[in-house]
Design an enzyme around this catalytic site. Structure first.
Site, mmCIF file in Angstrom:
data_model
loop_
_atom_site.group_PDB
_atom_site.id
_atom_site.type_symbol
_atom_site.label_atom_id
_atom_site.label_comp_id
_atom_site.label_asym_id
_atom_site.label_seq_id
_atom_site.Cartn_x
_atom_site.Cartn_y
_atom_site.Cartn_z
ATOM 1 N N LYS A 78 0.842 -1.190 0.000
ATOM 2 C CA LYS A 78 0.000 0.000 0.000
ATOM 3 C C LYS A 78 0.879 1.241 0.000
ATOM 4 C CE LYS A 78 -3.954 -1.862 2.624
ATOM 5 N NZ LYS A 78 -4.964 -1.689 1.581
ATOM 6 N N ARG A 95 -10.101 -11.753 2.273
ATOM 7 C CA ARG A 95 -10.942 -12.836 1.743
ATOM 8 C C ARG A 95 -10.224 -14.185 1.819
ATOM 9 N NH1 ARG A 95 -11.448 -9.667 -3.865
ATOM 10 N NH2 ARG A 95 -11.207 -7.965 -2.379
HETATM 11 N N1 BES Z 1 -8.108 -3.871 4.473
HETATM 12 C C1 BES Z 1 -8.245 -3.465 3.139
HETATM 13 C C2 BES Z 1 -9.551 -2.722 2.865
HETATM 14 C C3 BES Z 1 -9.675 -1.373 3.503
HETATM 15 C C4 BES Z 1 -9.159 -0.266 2.892
HETATM 16 C C5 BES Z 1 -10.371 -1.226 4.690
HETATM 17 C C6 BES Z 1 -9.289 0.982 3.479
HETATM 18 C C7 BES Z 1 -10.512 0.013 5.268
HETATM 19 C C8 BES Z 1 -9.967 1.122 4.663
HETATM 20 C C9 BES Z 1 -8.211 -4.706 2.228
HETATM 21 O O1 BES Z 1 -7.396 -5.723 2.647
HETATM 22 C C10 BES Z 1 -7.697 -4.250 0.895
HETATM 23 O O2 BES Z 1 -6.580 -3.847 0.837
HETATM 24 N N2 BES Z 1 -8.543 -4.310 -0.114
HETATM 25 C C11 BES Z 1 -8.190 -3.893 -1.409
HETATM 26 C C12 BES Z 1 -8.735 -4.908 -2.381
HETATM 27 C C13 BES Z 1 -8.248 -4.740 -3.773
HETATM 28 C C14 BES Z 1 -6.779 -5.043 -3.835
HETATM 29 C C15 BES Z 1 -9.035 -5.653 -4.652
HETATM 30 C C16 BES Z 1 -8.772 -2.523 -1.657
HETATM 31 O O3 BES Z 1 -9.890 -2.261 -1.193
HETATM 32 O O4 BES Z 1 -8.112 -1.700 -2.258
HETATM 33 MN MN MN Z 2 -5.404 -5.488 2.007
#
Ligand code: BES
Ligand code: MN
Ligand code: ZN
Length: 487
Positions: free
Chosen positions: A264, A338
């Site tokens: 990230k 997931r």
């Molecule tokens: N934990 C994150 C989702 C999230 C993001 C929760 C911001 C709260 C605030 C999750 O693991 C994630 O990174 N999801 C990705 C999925 C994508 C790579 C398909 C996302 O939402 O960007």
């Molecule tokens: Mn994630």
């Protein structure tokens, strides 16, 4: 927090709630005439109308004691959580005011449960986590130490329930607020262990056990971390064995989500300490249910793992085999929640044959884009369960909004090389995440997935919560069980 049937003597701030539009002079607030007149004056001067949580405050001479008297609005009748919010708003305002004792006297409302609900709201709003502030200025320290609610035995009975729900909310908030160097999979389990004293049965699987079970999806996520993943199962049976099949509550517990090799961006990454908000809600709900001795059979599961980039971390394009036997092409290591949930879902179905499953997860950023911070998303293969959840959400204040599932979304997860990939396209990102989970639900077991990405943590305070961890899901799950699964 104590109940009394009359106001105490001595020093305290007096809080009297009043419904919207009620006449202060006729409301029978238990105040002498001079105080009432001063209050009417103050209310007019501040355009007070009794809206939920709005307050007027004066200092008045009462029985030889000058005290703060706060009139707080409880809104128009029928507003959800209005009385809780009123209690919360007062607590938010007076917490550091110098007052040490608050007396809530809602007898004029003539509403059963009002005293208990005011106190419940006040505690929710008053929760803080100051353990790391060693230099907090005296003026900024909370001063309120004691709340007395005026009410009868029935109120005290209601409180016996709220008290435990609050304890669950507090536990969930603590787990979420604690930083990831303090809360990692093993320490998360340890923080929950106090529940054993309430009769909750603990089963904990470590890395070795999970390897034996073939939980390749969950383990792949944790493989770049120096901390060991854990699967925590907490079982509460308040039925004496009469409900054979439990309700399963499943929480995503990524104690920190860097994204892994699909790293990230730096700014905002600190938010990802709350990526275990689903697991915290499950722990909090178990605390509430066991504390109030709910007559239900419930099993709470937390899939606990840290997602780190490392020489040992999984790579985009790795293929993992889940406990269900299905293979997953991991195209994005940041879509890790997931993968964790998939194996926990399989494990609980194989071992406990649940009659219904509800999972909670801070699963997708797309959920925040869709619903902001007001509602959590609700996805379900069962209209009955979805309706129960949405009703529980409305009643408890943890609101849910249902979104669709369907074949065309599911297809977006097909992989050219494995049974599925772990990400779809950008569009409908929250729905494809839910579809992924549904692939691990066996025999059409009633299942719902709650995406709490936008509601586990808030950046602005509201009447019932300070900014930060919300404990979202605890009140909701407690309500769900109380209204639908208790004997
Ligand atoms: N934990 C994150 C989702 C999230 C993001 C929760 C911001 C709260 C605030 C999750 O693991 C994630 O990174 N999801 C990705 C999925 C994508 C790579 C398909 C996302 O939402 O960007
Ligand atoms: Mn994630
Ligand atoms: Zn995550």
């Amino acid at each position: 927090m104590t109940f009394a049937d009359a106001r105490p003597s001595g020093g305290f701030a007096l809080v009297v709630p009043i419904a919207k539009g009620a006449d202060i002079r006729k409301a029978d607030l238990g105040l002498d005439e001079a105080t009432v007149e001063a209050m009417v004056h103050a209310a007019e001067g501040t355009r007070f109308e009794g809206d939920t949580g709005k307050q007027v405050e004066i200092f008045a001479d009462q029985d030889g004691e000058v005290r703060r008297v706060v009139l707080v609005g409880t809104g128009a009748s029928g507003e959800d959580q209005a009385i809780e919010k009123a209690g919360g708003a007062v607590a938010g305002r007076l917490q550091t005011s110098g007052e040490t004792k608050l007396v809530f006297d809602p007898r004029a409302l003539a509403e059963r449960g009002a005293a208990a609900r005011l106190a419940y709201g006040a505690l929710q709003r008053g929760w803080r986590h100051d353990v790391y502030r060693t230099r907090l200025k005296d003026k900024l320290k909370p001063t309120v130490k004691e709340i007395v609610a005026i009410g009868d035995a029935a109120e005290a009975e209601d409180w016996a329930r709220y008290e435990h729900v609050y304890a669950g909310i507090a536990l969930a908030r603590e787990l979420v607020t604690e930083p990831p160097n303090k809360i990692y999979p093993e320490s998360f389990v340890e923080r929950c262990r106090e529940m054993e004293g309430l009769g909750v049965e603990f089963t904990v699987l470590g890395k070795q056990e999970m390897e034996t079970l073939g939980m390749g999806a969950l383990l792949g996520v944790g493989q770049g971390s120096a901390t060991e993943p854990q699967l925590l199962a907490m079982r509460w049976d308040g039925t004496g064995g009469s409900q054979e099949r439990p309700v399963a509550l499943v929480g995503k517990g990524v104690t920190f989500d860097t994204g892994g090799i699909s790293l990230k961006p730096g700014p905002g990454m600190e938010d990802m300490k709350f990526d275990m908000g689903g697991a915290a809600a499950v722990a909090g709900a178990m605390r509430a249910l066991a504390g109030r001795k709910a007559k239900a059979h419930v099993i709470g599961l937390c899939g606990l793992v840290e997602n780190m980039p490392d020489g040992k971390a999984q790579r985009p394009s790795d293929i993992v085999t889940s406990m269900s036997g299905q293979t997953v092409e991991v195209l994005n290591t940041d879509a890790e929640g997931r993968l964790v949930l998939a194996d926990v879902l399989t494990w609980v179905q194989r071992n406990h044959k649940p009659r219904a499953i509800v999972d909670l997860a801070t699963l997708t950023g797309a959920m925040i884009i869709a619903l902001g911070h007001e509602y959590a998303g609700c996805f379900s293969n069962d209209d009955g369960l979805a309706d129960q959840l949405i009703a529980a959400g409305e009643k408890s204040g943890d609101a849910l909004w249902r979104l669709p599932l369907g074949k065309p979304y599911d297809k977006l997860l097909d992989s050219p090389i494995a049974d599925m990939k772990n990400v779809g396209p950008r569009e409908a990102g929250s729905i494809t995440a839910a579809q992924f989970l549904q692939r691990f639900i066996e025999n059409d077991t009633p299942w719902a997935h709650l995406d709490i990405a936008g509601t586990a943590w808030i950046k602005t305070a509201s009447q019932l919560r300070d900014k930060g961890a919300t404990g979202f899901g605890v009140r909701l799950l407690d309500r769900l069980i109380a209204d639908n699964y208790e004997a």
